[in-house]
Design a protein around this motif. Sequence first.
Motif, PDB file in Angstrom:
ATOM      1  N   GLU A   6       0.838  -1.191   0.000  1.00  0.00           N
ATOM      2  CA  GLU A   6       0.000   0.000   0.000  1.00  0.00           C
ATOM      3  C   GLU A   6       0.877   1.246   0.000  1.00  0.00           C
ATOM      4  OE1 GLU A   6      -2.099  -3.251   2.403  1.00  0.00           O
ATOM      5  OE2 GLU A   6      -0.106  -2.348   2.388  1.00  0.00           O
ATOM      6  N   SER A   7       0.369   2.308  -0.637  1.00  0.00           N
ATOM      7  CA  SER A   7       1.119   3.560  -0.690  1.00  0.00           C
ATOM      8  C   SER A   7       0.158   4.733  -0.886  1.00  0.00           C
ATOM      9  CB  SER A   7       2.136   3.531  -1.834  1.00  0.00           C
ATOM     10  OG  SER A   7       1.480   3.388  -3.076  1.00  0.00           O
ATOM     11  N   CYS A  22      -2.628   0.260  -4.025  1.00  0.00           N
ATOM     12  CA  CYS A  22      -2.169  -1.039  -3.554  1.00  0.00           C
ATOM     13  C   CYS A  22      -1.666  -1.818  -4.757  1.00  0.00           C
ATOM     14  CB  CYS A  22      -3.312  -1.785  -2.874  1.00  0.00           C
ATOM     15  SG  CYS A  22      -3.014  -3.541  -2.586  1.00  0.00           S
ATOM     16  N   THR A 110      -0.880   1.849   4.765  1.00  0.00           N
ATOM     17  CA  THR A 110      -0.444   3.224   4.545  1.00  0.00           C
ATOM     18  C   THR A 110      -1.259   4.134   5.478  1.00  0.00           C
ATOM     19  OG1 THR A 110       0.005   4.926   2.870  1.00  0.00           O
ATOM     20  CG2 THR A 110      -2.018   3.634   2.595  1.00  0.00           C
TER      21      THR A 110
END
Length: 116
Positions: A6-7, A22, A110
């Motif tokens: 995730e980011s 993701c 995240t």
Amino acid sequence: QVQLVESGGGLVQPGGSLRVSCAASTLTFSQNVMAWDRQVPGKEREMIATIGPRPSANIWYATSVKGRFTISRDNVKNELYLQMNSLNPEDTAVYYCNRRPNYPSWGQGTLVTVSS
């Protein structure tokens, strides 16, 4: 073992927007129902959105985010997205993606912080 990364989290002011992503390392991504969950420290993980294998099909939202969040996916890139609008402090949490039913392992999540 499938990896979920995730980011896109960060600090955003109330009323603002953010998109989290993701990336899934699986050859069967396009066949799976995918979901976004979130977790506030000390509380149980909450499922907030799901999407069927086909983009824009079979989408469900929790009442708490319906009308503000949009889940989407790119089956070519093996990526899942969550567009979050009209954020409020109650949306502050760590956001996770996973398949339904879950893969055994979870990503690191995240962190989204909504604060002025």
